[in-house]
Structure formats: structure tokens, C-alpha cells
Design a protein around this motif. Structure first.
Motif, mmCIF file in Angstrom:
data_model
loop_
_atom_site.group_PDB
_atom_site.id
_atom_site.type_symbol
_atom_site.label_atom_id
_atom_site.label_comp_id
_atom_site.label_asym_id
_atom_site.label_seq_id
_atom_site.Cartn_x
_atom_site.Cartn_y
_atom_site.Cartn_z
ATOM 1 N N ALA A 106 0.061 -1.441 -0.193
ATOM 2 C CA ALA A 106 -0.005 0.561 -0.045
ATOM 3 C C ALA A 106 0.576 1.657 0.155
ATOM 4 O O ALA A 106 0.394 2.362 -0.679
ATOM 5 C CB ALA A 106 -0.698 -0.081 1.373
ATOM 6 N N LEU A 107 2.263 1.136 0.869
ATOM 7 C CA LEU A 107 2.678 2.336 0.610
ATOM 8 C C LEU A 107 3.119 2.750 -0.626
ATOM 9 O O LEU A 107 3.280 3.652 -1.352
ATOM 10 C CB LEU A 107 3.913 2.511 2.225
ATOM 11 N N LEU A 108 3.793 1.263 -1.128
ATOM 12 C CA LEU A 108 4.513 1.819 -3.167
ATOM 13 C C LEU A 108 4.188 2.004 -3.412
ATOM 14 O O LEU A 108 4.803 2.577 -4.523
ATOM 15 C CB LEU A 108 5.182 0.255 -2.971
ATOM 16 N N ASN A 109 2.440 1.538 -3.542
ATOM 17 C CA ASN A 109 1.628 1.719 -4.470
ATOM 18 C C ASN A 109 1.100 3.095 -4.368
ATOM 19 O O ASN A 109 0.344 3.332 -5.590
ATOM 20 C CB ASN A 109 0.583 0.766 -4.915
ATOM 21 N N THR A 110 0.912 4.175 -3.542
ATOM 22 C CA THR A 110 0.490 5.181 -3.561
ATOM 23 C C THR A 110 1.249 6.038 -4.421
ATOM 24 O O THR A 110 2.110 6.305 -4.381
ATOM 25 C CB THR A 110 0.190 5.750 -2.261
ATOM 26 N N ALA A 111 -0.335 6.333 -5.122
ATOM 27 C CA ALA A 111 0.591 7.609 -6.089
ATOM 28 C C ALA A 111 0.635 8.703 -6.200
ATOM 29 O O ALA A 111 0.809 9.482 -6.378
ATOM 30 C CB ALA A 111 -1.101 7.765 -7.506
ATOM 31 N N GLU A 112 1.039 9.148 -4.397
ATOM 32 C CA GLU A 112 0.831 10.370 -4.351
ATOM 33 C C GLU A 112 2.242 10.468 -3.219
ATOM 34 O O GLU A 112 2.882 11.923 -2.779
ATOM 35 C CB GLU A 112 -0.171 10.854 -2.437
ATOM 36 N N THR A 157 6.242 10.068 -4.370
ATOM 37 C CA THR A 157 7.333 9.948 -5.898
ATOM 38 C C THR A 157 8.188 8.238 -6.018
ATOM 39 O O THR A 157 8.273 8.141 -4.716
ATOM 40 C CB THR A 157 8.418 11.389 -5.621
ATOM 41 N N GLN A 158 8.850 8.666 -7.469
ATOM 42 C CA GLN A 158 9.874 7.309 -6.934
ATOM 43 C C GLN A 158 10.719 7.571 -5.741
ATOM 44 O O GLN A 158 11.259 6.685 -5.713
ATOM 45 C CB GLN A 158 10.017 7.106 -8.583
ATOM 46 N N GLU A 159 11.779 9.224 -5.708
ATOM 47 C CA GLU A 159 12.712 9.115 -4.940
ATOM 48 C C GLU A 159 12.379 8.585 -3.709
ATOM 49 O O GLU A 159 12.551 7.554 -3.015
ATOM 50 C CB GLU A 159 12.644 10.154 -5.084
ATOM 51 N N ALA A 173 6.144 0.245 -8.474
ATOM 52 C CA ALA A 173 6.828 -0.136 -7.328
ATOM 53 C C ALA A 173 7.333 -1.613 -7.822
ATOM 54 O O ALA A 173 8.449 -1.826 -7.536
ATOM 55 C CB ALA A 173 6.111 -0.369 -6.509
ATOM 56 N N LYS A 174 7.032 -2.501 -8.666
ATOM 57 C CA LYS A 174 7.473 -3.442 -9.587
ATOM 58 C C LYS A 174 8.989 -2.848 -9.842
ATOM 59 O O LYS A 174 9.712 -3.918 -9.813
ATOM 60 C CB LYS A 174 7.057 -3.587 -10.825
ATOM 61 N N LEU A 175 8.536 -1.853 -10.158
ATOM 62 C CA LEU A 175 10.561 -2.103 -11.215
ATOM 63 C C LEU A 175 10.931 -0.927 -9.983
ATOM 64 O O LEU A 175 13.027 -1.901 -9.944
ATOM 65 C CB LEU A 175 10.328 -0.916 -11.452
#
Length: 209
Positions: free
Chosen positions: A56-62, A64-66, A134-136
Motif C-alpha cells: 500500500a505504501l509503495l503503490n500510493t500515487a501520492e 514519488t519514485q524517489e 513499484a515492481k520496477l
């Protein structure tokens, strides 16, 4: 998150480190004869929940990738980086500071690395629930996994340790070698990534190693 990025990042790190503590407790219990039943209960109740929380943390759109990379770096780092982080951190009334020290004090050096490997194994196993970004990010952490597994103590423990795992139906707990669990989870990750943009990153990793 947008209004208070610093505070949000701190909360995300605290939650992520809670998942590591759960993994550390589970691994520690599974290696003790009197703790095996408790580790089975933890697996039944918390393994999937822990991964769901991290997903849930990694998927949130809110975020950034950073920020995703930062969270993963907190969870999946080698022992040298972990000790440097703990040494450099200032004392604060925050789980981000308390949990790493607490986990370190309750596990051996090798045990802490194995707890991280165990958590990563669970993330790979349930990686179908991660979004493409998130998979990447998880795929890029395969380099970390390979580096950790080359540590003599870690590699030896991975070969000899038995862990409780939920079977495919989710109704039965079985005991499996940590090495077999890692291989099965890696195969699962490869299948899941085969139809995603992260496949190219996985191919690069496999060709280089």
C-alpha cells in the motif's frame, strides 16, 4: 502528503520499519525450538498483512519514485550501511530511530540481514499486488539481494534455515527451507514481471549475474 511531505515521509518510514521488525521477530522465533508454534501463528496472521501494508505504501500515487526508493533503501540495506545510518541518526522520539536500534539489539548481525531477506522474499512472492512503478523499484533491489546472499554467514543460514510459509490456499502452514522459499518467490517474481516494463530491468540483472 503534498502539504506535509517531510512528515508524511517520516510516517511512511516508520510503517516500513515496522514490517522489518515483524520479519525479524518471525525469523528469530522460527529458529528456536520453543518459538516454532509462535512463528507459525505470526505467519498465518501477519505475513500477508505485512506485505499488504508495504504494498500500500509503495503503490500510493501520492509519493514519488524517489520516496519509494528511499523506503526500500531503509528496508533492504547491507549491514555496513545500516550501522552507518544508526550512527549518523540523531536521537528523536520516532520509530524511525527507535526500531532499527531495537531490532539490532534483539537479533544478531546475520539475523538482521536474514530478516531483511525474509521480508524481501515475501514481497517477491506477493509482487503481483504491486503497481508497475513499484515492481520496477523492487526489481532493482535484486542486486542488493544477490550481494547479501554472497555473505558467508547469510548464505550458510539460508541453506540451513527452515521457515513457516503459508501454502497456496492460505489455509495451511508448511515448513520450507529458506533457500527453496527464495527460489520459488524469485520464480514467481519473474513470471509476474514477464508482461511488465520491469522485465527489461530483470533481463539486465540476469545477464549481468
Amino acid at each position: 502528503v503534498a502539504l506535509f511531505p517531510s512528515q508524511a515521509s517520516m510516517v511512511f518510514k516508520e510503517i516500513a520499519l515496522c514490517t522489518l521488525m515483524t520479519s525479524a521477530f518471525k525469523f528469530s522465533l522460527s529458529q528456536q525450538s520453543h518459538g516454532k508454534s509462535a512463528s507459525e501463528v505470526m505467519t498465518d496472521l501477519l505475513e500477508k498483512t505485512t506485505v499488504d501494508l508495504l504494498s500500500a505504501l509503495l503503490n500510493t500515487a501520492e509519493i514519488t519514485q524517489e520516496v519509494r526508493i528511499t523506503l526500500l533503501d531503509y528496508l533492504f540495506m547491507d549491514e555496513q550501511d545500516f550501522k552507518k545510518q544508526s550512527h549518523d541518526s540523531q536521537t528523536k522520539a520516532s520509530l524511525v530511530d527507535v526500531l532499527p536500534l531495537f531490532v539490532e539489539s534483539t537479533t544478531s548481525t546475520c539475523g538482521l540481514l536474514l530478516a531483511r531477506v525474509l521480508l524481501f522474499q515475501s514481497v517477491m512472492r506477493y509482487s503481483s499486488e504491486l503497481d508497475e512503478v513499484a515492481k520496477l523499484a523492487i526489481t532493482k533491489k535484486l542486486y542488493w539481494l544477490l550481494d547479501v546472499l554472497t555473505e558467508k554467514e547469510v548464505y550458510t543460514s539460508v541453506l540451513s534455515s527452515q521457515l513457516p510459509l503459508s501454502d497456496g490456499s492460505g489455509k495451511t502452514i508448511i515448513w520450507e527451507s529458506m533457500f527453496s522459499a527464495l527460489l520459488l518467490s524469485l520464480k514467481t517474481l519473474m513470471i509476474i514481471l514477464s508482461s511488465t516494463p520491469a522485465w527489461e530491468e530483470l533481463e539486465t540483472f540476469l545477464l549481468q549475474n
